[in-house]
Design an enzyme around this catalytic site. Structure first.
Site, short mmCIF file in Angstrom:
data_model
loop_
_atom_site.label_atom_id
_atom_site.label_comp_id
_atom_site.label_asym_id
_atom_site.label_seq_id
_atom_site.Cartn_x
_atom_site.Cartn_y
_atom_site.Cartn_z
CE1 TYR A 32 -74.07 16.97 22.87
CE2 TYR A 32 -74.98 18.89 21.77
CZ TYR A 32 -75.06 17.56 22.11
OH TYR A 32 -76.15 16.81 21.70
CE LYS A 59 -70.94 11.56 27.05
NZ LYS A 59 -71.17 11.13 25.66
CG ASP A 87 -72.70 18.58 31.15
OD1 ASP A 87 -73.14 18.90 30.02
OD2 ASP A 87 -72.65 17.40 31.54
P1 KE4 Z 1 -76.53 12.53 25.72
O1 KE4 Z 1 -77.90 13.15 25.61
O2 KE4 Z 1 -75.86 12.38 24.34
O3 KE4 Z 1 -76.50 11.26 26.54
O4 KE4 Z 1 -75.57 13.54 26.55
C1 KE4 Z 1 -75.46 14.87 26.10
C2 KE4 Z 1 -74.18 15.46 26.64
C3 KE4 Z 1 -74.25 16.32 27.71
N1 KE4 Z 1 -73.13 16.86 28.25
C4 KE4 Z 1 -71.90 16.57 27.75
C5 KE4 Z 1 -70.69 17.19 28.36
C6 KE4 Z 1 -71.78 15.68 26.65
O5 KE4 Z 1 -70.55 15.42 26.14
C7 KE4 Z 1 -72.93 15.11 26.08
C8 KE4 Z 1 -72.87 14.18 24.89
N2 KE4 Z 1 -71.56 13.90 24.38
C9 KE4 Z 1 -71.49 13.58 22.96
C10 KE4 Z 1 -70.02 13.33 22.62
N3 KE4 Z 1 -69.21 14.47 22.78
C11 KE4 Z 1 -72.35 12.43 22.61
C12 KE4 Z 1 -72.08 11.84 21.25
C13 KE4 Z 1 -73.26 12.02 20.33
O6 KE4 Z 1 -73.87 13.11 20.34
O7 KE4 Z 1 -73.54 11.05 19.59
#
Ligand code: KE4
Length: 426
Positions: free
Chosen positions: A142, A265, A237
Site C-alpha cells: 500500500y 509518519k 516507500d
Molecule cells: P498517508 O497518506 O496515510 O500518510 O500514507 C500513505 C502510506 C504510504 N505508504 C505506506 C507504506 C503506508 O503504510 C501508508 C499509510 N499506512 C497506513 C497504515 N498501514 C495508514 C493508516 C490509515 O490508512 O489510516
C-alpha cells in the site's frame, strides 16, 4: 451506552463510516471503535477511562511514544509565534538538512503533507525524469490512496492494471503494473514485456500493509539490479520504515540504494507530514526549478517541522533506541510463538526491527498469497480478547504491530500474559 458508543453513533451521521480513515472503523474485527482522549508514553486512554498499551502508535509516527516532553515543548515554543505563513521558515531548512544527514543517497528533500502525497509526487517525478509512463508496484503493498496506486492486478497481468477502487478510471490504472512481493521473476517479466516503458518500481522495503513481510535475502538488491538494467528508477516507500528500522531507514538496514525515497509518519512527530527525497539531479526537476509541478499550502508547516525535527533529533542523539525497540519486538514475537505452541494455535509471527505481525495460519508468510491464508476470524477474536485485556492492536490482520521506545518491560510482560490468555480462546 459507553461514551465511545455514543460518540460513534454521532460520528456515523457526519463522517463516512464514522471515521476519517477506513481502518479505524473496526470493520475487519467487529465491534465499535474506541474514541481516544489521551496518549502518554506507550499508553492511550479512551473516552470511558479505559487504558490500553498502544501498539498502533498512530500507525507508526509515535516511535517515541505519546506526548514526549521534548516534542511537546518544540511544538509549543513554535506555535506561540504563529502557526503557518506560506513563506519559507528556517525550520524547513533545518528539517531537510537533518533528513539529508541521516538518510543515505539523498541530497534534496521536498516536504508535503502525507505519505500519499509523497508517493504521488515521487511517481510524477519519476515519470517526468525518465519520460516513461508505466509504474510497477507489488500486490499487497500500500502506497497511499492516489489513483495510480489504487490498482489491482489486471486480467492481462503483463499489460494493464485494473482500478482497485470506484472512482479510479481505467486511464489512471492503465500504466500501473502489478508484480508479486519477493518474486524477482515477476518483476523481470513485466520489465521484459514493457521494454523502455517503465519509469519506476515502487516497493515497501518491508511490506507492512499485508501484516509484516520482510524482503527475502537479495530481493531488494535484485530490484536495484533490474532497475539499472532496464533504466527504471527504484522508489523505496519508507513511509513506515523510514527512521524506524534505522536512523537511515531501510537503505541503511538492508544496504540497498534507492533513486527516490518517500517518507511520512515519523518525520511529522505526530503532525501531518510527508516528504520525498533523492539526488540533486532528480529533485531539481521539481518546480520551481524544474518542469515537474508539485505544490502544497501547508507543506513544510513550521509547527509540523518543529515536531518532526524534535523527534528526529532524539533518534539521532539516542541510537540505542533502535536496539531497544528490536529487542522488545523480539520478546513479543517469541512469547506469541510460545503461547501459540502451548495452545496448539497455528500462528506465524513475522518480526523485523520494531515491526511484528502474528498471522493465524500454518503457512510461513513470505508473500501476499501466503498472508492471505491467515484466518482473519481468528485474528478478530484475538484482537478483541486483547482489547478486553487492555492491549490495543491494529484492528486488521493486515497491519503491523508498532513497538516504540516507550514500551516498558512491564508493558511487554503484560502483553505476553494477555496474549497467552487470548490465544487460548481463539
Ligand atoms: P498517508 O497518506 O496515510 O500518510 O500514507 C500513505 C502510506 C504510504 N505508504 C505506506 C507504506 C503506508 O503504510 C501508508 C499509510 N499506512 C497506513 C497504515 N498501514 C495508514 C493508516 C490509515 O490508512 O489510516
Amino acid at each position: 451506552m459507553t461514551r465511545s458508543e455514543q460518540l460513534f453513533e454521532r460520528a456515523v451521521k457526519v463522517l463516512p463510516g464514522g471515521v476519517n480513515s477506513p481502518v479505524r472503523a473496526f470493520r475487519a474485527v467487529g465491534g465499535k471503535p474506541r474514541f481516544i482522549v489521551k496518549g502518554l508514553g506507550s499508553h492511550i486512554l479512551d473516552e470511558d477511562g479505559l487504558e490500553y498499551i498502544d501498539y498502533v502508535g498512530s500507525w507508526g509516527p509515535m516511535v517515541l511514544g505519546h506526548s514526549h516532553p521534548d516534542i511537546l515543548k518544540a511544538v509549543y515554543d513554535r506555535m506561540v509565534n504563529g502557526l503557518s505563513f506560506g513563506a519559507p521558515t528556517a525550520l524547513e531548512v533545518e528539517m531537510a538538512e537533518k533528513m539529508v544527514s541521516m538518510v543515505p543517497n539523498i541530497e534534496m528533500v521536498r516536504m508535503v503533507n502525507s505519505g500519499t502525497e509523497a508517493v504521488m509526487s515521487a511517481l510524477r517525478l519519476a515519470r517526468g525524469a525518465t519520460g516513461r509512463d508505466k509504474i510497477i508496484k507489488f500486490e499487497g503493498c500500500y502506497h497511499g490512496h492516489s489513483d495510480a496506486m489504487l490498482v489491482g492486478a489486471g486480467s492481462g497481468a503483463l499489460t494493464q492494471g485494473e482500478p482497485d477502487s470506484k472512482g479510479v478510471t481505467k486511464g489512471a490504472a492503465r500504466d500501473t503494473l502489478m508484480a508479486q512481493y519477493n518474486d524477482l521473476a515477476s518483476v523481470e517479466r513485466l520489465l521484459d514485456a514493457n521494454p523502455g516503458e517503465v519509469a519506476a518500481v515502487i516497493v515497501e522495503p518491508v511490506a507492512a500493509n499485508m501484516g509484516v513481510v520482510p524482503p527475502k535475502d537479495g530481493f531488494l538488491q535484485g530490484l536495484r539490479r533490474l532497475c539499472d538494467k532496464h533504466g527504471a528508477l527504484l522508489i523505496l516507500d519508507e513511509v513506515i520504515t523510514g527512521f524506524r528500522l534505522a536512523a537511515g531507514g531501510a537503505q541503511e538496514y538492508f544496504g540497498v540504494r534507492a533513486d527516490l525515497v518517500t517518507f511520512g509518519k515519523i518525520i511529522g512527530g505526530g503532525m501531518p507530514v510527508g516528504a520525498y527525497a533523492g539526488s540533486r539531479a532528480l529533485m531539481e526537476q521539481v518546480a520551481p526549478c524544474g518542469p515537474v509541478y508539485q505544490a502544497g499550502t501547508l507543506s513544510g508547516n513550521p509547527v509540523a517541522m518543529a515536531a518532526g525535527l524534535a523527534q528526529l533529533q532524539i533518534l539521532t542523539d539516542h541510537p540505542e533506541i533502535y536496539t531497544v525497540m528490536e529487542t522488545s519486538a523480539q520478546y513479543l514475537a517469541n512469547h506469541l510463538r510460545a503461547a501459540a505452541e502451548k495452545h496448539g494455535v497455528d500462528l506465524q509471527v513475522n518480526q523485523v526491527g520494531s515491526l511484528l505481525c502474528p498471522y493465524f495460519t500454518d503457512t510461513p508468510v513470505d508473500c501476499f498469497a501466503a498472508a492471505k491464508t491467515s484466518d482473519t476470524k481468528k485474528y478478530a477474536k484475538y484482537f478483541n480478547e486483547m482489547l478486553l485485556r487492555g492491549v490495543y492492536l491494529a484492528p486488521s490482520q493486515f497491519e503491523a504491530m508498532f513497538v516504540s521506545s516507550a514500551h516498558t518491560q512491564k508493558d511487554l510482560q503484560f502483553t505476553a500474559q494477555a496474549a497467552e490468555e487470548a490465544l487460548a480462546l481463539v
